[in-house]
Enzyme design. Structure first.
Site: not given
Length: 588
Positions: A279, A282, A368-369, A384, A393
Site C-alpha cells: 500500500y 502505491f 467484499d464489494m 483503484e 487485477e
C-alpha cells in the site's frame, strides 16, 4: 560488474591495452587515470597473459581478455587455439572475455564457445560487433550475425554484446533494434572523435544521441587508441563530462530506478491480502491521486446542489478517501462518504483514520464489494482496481458486484472506462532470464509486470480489450454479464527482428476528459504506479521487415479464476500459451 568502481556521474570505462606481463602495473596506472578496468589480448606469439604479482581480486575485478577466434568457422585447425584461450580466461577467472563476431558463418564458433559461456557463472561472456557496416540490412549486417549466433546458442544470461561504434552512425531504425539486445559494453575508438574549437575531443551530435540512448541500458565503455601516440585521458575526461550532463533523470526515472527489466508476478488482490508496504508503494504516486481528485471534483460539480453519496470500494489505507474529502471540500458539496475494504489489516488503518481524522465524515465498512450490501443506492463509486494491463487485477469482476448498490442510469463509476493495448517486442534480456531459470513451461507462459528498458518494439501498439462502466450505461443483468474477451490483431514488422513476446499497456478514462495512461503516446507525466506487462512467447519468432504478424488473445474465466491465453498464427504458428489457465491465472 565493475559497478562498485563507477561513481554516480562517472562512467565505468576500460582502456584497451597491448599484450604485457606487467598486468598489475598497467591496471594500477589505468586506475590512477580513472579507468575501471583494462582490456588485454589473451595471447601473443604463443605466450598467454600472465603476471604472478597480480592478485586473484585484480584479475576478477579489473581485467577483461580479448580472445582471438581467427575465423575458426573457416579454419577448423584453429579450434584448439580458441579452446586454449577460453580455458585460460576461465582459469584466471577474469571479469569478462570478449570474442570478435565477424561472420554469419559462426556455427562452429558457437559450438566451441557456448560451453565455456555456460560454465563461466562468474565471468561475463561478450561478443563484439560493429554497430553498422556498409552492408545495409543484408545477411552480413552485424545484427544478423548476432541473431544467428544467439539462435545457435542455448539461453545464457552471461552472454552480452560489446558494440563497437563506427564513424558512420547506424540509422535510427537500426539503433532502435539494438536497444532490444543485451548490450553490455560500447567500444569507442579515438578516431571517431571530432575536435572542437578549443582543441578538445568531442563526439558528433549523431554519436552523442546514440550513446545517450545506450546509457539507458547501463552500458560500460572501452576507449580504444587509434595510434600509439594518442593518450586516452582527454577522451575519458570528455566521456565523463558527457555522461554527467546526459544522465539527469526525470521524476519518473528517479522513482523507477532499480526496477528496469525486473520481472514481477502481478498482484492477486482478491486472493491475497496486500501487505502494508505494498500500500505504501502505491500511495507514493501523487500524480495518480491528483487525477482521481480532479475526476471526483468534476463529477461533484456536474451534480452541484444535489445531496450525494460516494463510496470508495477497495479503499486500502484510505488515499482515495482523503482525496475525495478534499474534492468535496473544494466543491462545497453535501456528500455522505463510505469506505469499503475487505483486507482486515487495511480496515484497521481506515478505522484509525476515522477515529483520529475523519470522524463522522466517513463511514467504514469491512466486506467484499462483490457481495456487500450497504442498504442504499450510491451516486458515485470510486475504485483503484486497475492493473498494468487494465483489467488484469479483476476490476471488471469487482465492479460488477457494485452494480447492486448503484443507481440505474445515473450512478457514476470512477474510472468509467479502461482499455488494454499490446505490441510485439524483442526483449532478449528478460526472455533469456525466463528461459534459463525455467524448470517448467510456467515461466514462459505467464504474463509479468516489467518495466522493460532493454527492448525493441517491433510493430505499432494496438488496442485489445475494453471495459466500460460509464455513467448512464444500462446495468447488465446477471445473465448478460460477460467479461470474457477474444481478439485477433495484426502488426507489421518494422525491421528484420526476433520477437520474444508482447508488451502490454492500458489507459483509463476516470471521468469525462480526466484520464490516466501508461500508453507511451499518452503516458501520464511522472506517474509510476503501473509498469507495463510483458507477455512472453515460449520460443522466439523470426521476422522479416514488412511481414505481417498475426496474433490472437483471449481473456477467459471460470467460476474461480480468470486467465489470459495468447498465440501467434503468422508468419509462423505457435502453440496457444497458458491454455486453460494451466500456468497462470488470477483467482476470484
Amino acid at each position: 560488474f565493475f559497478s562498485g568502481v563507477a561513481m554516480e556521474w562517472f562512467i565505468s570505462c576500460g582502456a584497451e591495452n597491448d599484450f604485457t606481463h606487467n598486468v598489475k602495473g598497467v591496471c594500477e596506472r589505468n586506475a590512477d587515470n580513472g579507468f575501471a578496468f583494462t582490456v588485454f589480448p589473451c595471447e601473443k606469439d604463443g605466450k598467454f597473459l600472465l603476471d604472478m604479482d597480480a592478485s586473484s581480486e585484480l584479475w576478477s575485478d579489473r581485467v577483461v581478455v580479448r580472445v582471438d577466434n581467427s575465423l575458426v568457422d573457416l579454419n577448423p585447425e584453429n579450434e584448439k587455439f580458441l579452446v586454449e584461450q577460453l580455458s585460460w580466461a576461465l582459469h584466471l577467472n577474469v571479469a569478462a572475455f570478449v570474442i570478435p563476431l565477424n561472420s554469419i558463418n559462426c556455427a562452429n564458433l558457437a559450438s566451441i564457445s557456448t560451453p565455456f559461456m555456460q560454465s563461466a557463472t562468474s565471468i561475463a561472456a561478450w561478443v563484439q560487433l560493429k554497430s553498422s557496416t556498409t552492408e545495409g540490412d543484408s545477411i552480413e549486417n552485424p545484427w544478423h550475425v548476432w541473431d544467428r549466433f544467439r539462435k545457435l546458442s542455448p539461453p545464457c544470461t552471461s552472454l552480452g554484446i560489446v558494440l563497437e561504434l563506427c564513424a558512420d552512425i547506424c540509422s535510427e531504425d537500426q539503433q532502435d533494434r539494438w536497444m532490444g539486445e543485451p548490450i553490455k559494453c560500447v567500444v569507442v575508438s579515438t578516431n571517431i572523435f571530432l575536435v572542437n574549437k578549443k582543441g578538445y575531443p568531442v563526439l558528433s551530435r549523431a554519436h552523442q544521441k546514440f550513446v545517450k540512448r545506450l546509457l539507458k541500458l547501463k552500458v560500460q565503455f572501452i576507449l580504444q587508441k587509434s595510434s600509439e601516440d594518442v593518450g586516452l585521458k582527454p577522451y575519458l575526461r570528455y566521456m565523463n563530462h558527457f555522461v554527467s550532463s546526459a544522465s539527469v533523470k526525470t521524476v519518473y526515472e528517479k522513482m523507477t530506478t532499480g526496477y528496469e527489466d525486473y520481472i514481477e508476478i502481478p498482484l492477486q488482490p482478491l486472493m491475497d491480502h496486500l501487505e502494508s508496504r505494498t500500500y505504501e508503494t502505491f500511495e507514493a504516486d501523487p500524480v495518480k491521486y491528483d487525477m482521481y481528485e480532479k475526476a471526483i471534483l468534476a463529477a461533484l460539480k456536474d451534480r452541484e446542489g444535489q445531496k450525494l453519496s460516494l463510496m470508495v470500494v477497495g479503499a486500502g489505507r484510505g488515499p482515495l478517501v482523503k482525496r475525495a474529502l478534499k474534492a468535496i471540500e473544494e466543491a462545497h458539496a453535501d456528500v455522505t462518504v463510505y469506505a469499503l475494504e475487505k483486507n482486515p489489516g487495511a480496515v484497521k488503518v481506515l478505522n484509525y483514520l476515522k477515529e483520529t481524522e475523519w470522524k463522522e465524515r466517513v463511514t467504514v465498512y469491512s466486506g467484499d464489494m462483490r457481495t456487500f450490501d450497504c442498504g442504499e443506492k450510491i451516486d458515485i463509486v470510486v475504485s483503484e482496481l486497475l492493473g498494468s494491463w487494465g483489467d488484469n487485477e479483476l476490476s471488471p469482476e469487482c465492479l460488477d458486484g457494485t452494480e447492486r448498490f448503484m443507481k440505474p442510469l445515473s450512478s457514476i463509476s470512477i474510472p468509467c472506462k479502461y482499455t488494454s493495448y499490446v505490441a510485439p517486442v524483442c526483449a532478449h534480456k528478460v526472455h533469456t532470464e525466463l528461459k534459463q531459470h525455467s524448470t517448467s513451461k510456467k515461466n514462459v507462459q505467464t504474463p509479468y509486470v516489467c518495466l522493460l528498458r532493454n527492448f525493441f518494439r517491433i510493430g505499432d501498439i494496438e488496442p485489445l480489450f475494453e471495459f466500460n462502466h460509464a455513467p448512464n450505461a444500462p446495468i447488465e443483468t446477471e445473465k448478460e454479464k460477460n467479461n470474457t474477451r477474444t481478439k485477433a490483431l495484426k502488426f507489421t514488422a518494422s525491421m528484420d527482428s526476433t520477437m520474444h513476446g508482447f508488451i502490454g499497456y492500458f489507459d483509463s478514462d476516470l471521468y469525462k476528459d480526466v484520464a490516466i495512461s501508461i500508453h507511451p503516446d499518452t503516458h501520464s507525466p511522472d506517474m509510476f504506479s503501473w509498469f507495463p506487462m510483458y507477455i512472453p512467447l515460449e520460443d522466439p519468432v523470426s521476422l522479416r521487415k514488412g511481414e505481417t504478424i498475426e496474433a490472437t488473445f483471449w481473456r477467459k474465466s471460470s467460476g474461480h479464476k480468470v486467465w489470459y491465453e495468447w498465440c501467434v498464427v503468422a508468419p509462423t504458428t505457435t502453440m496457444i500459451h497458458n491454455l486453460g489457465g494451466k500456468h497462470s491465472f488470477v483467482g476470484l
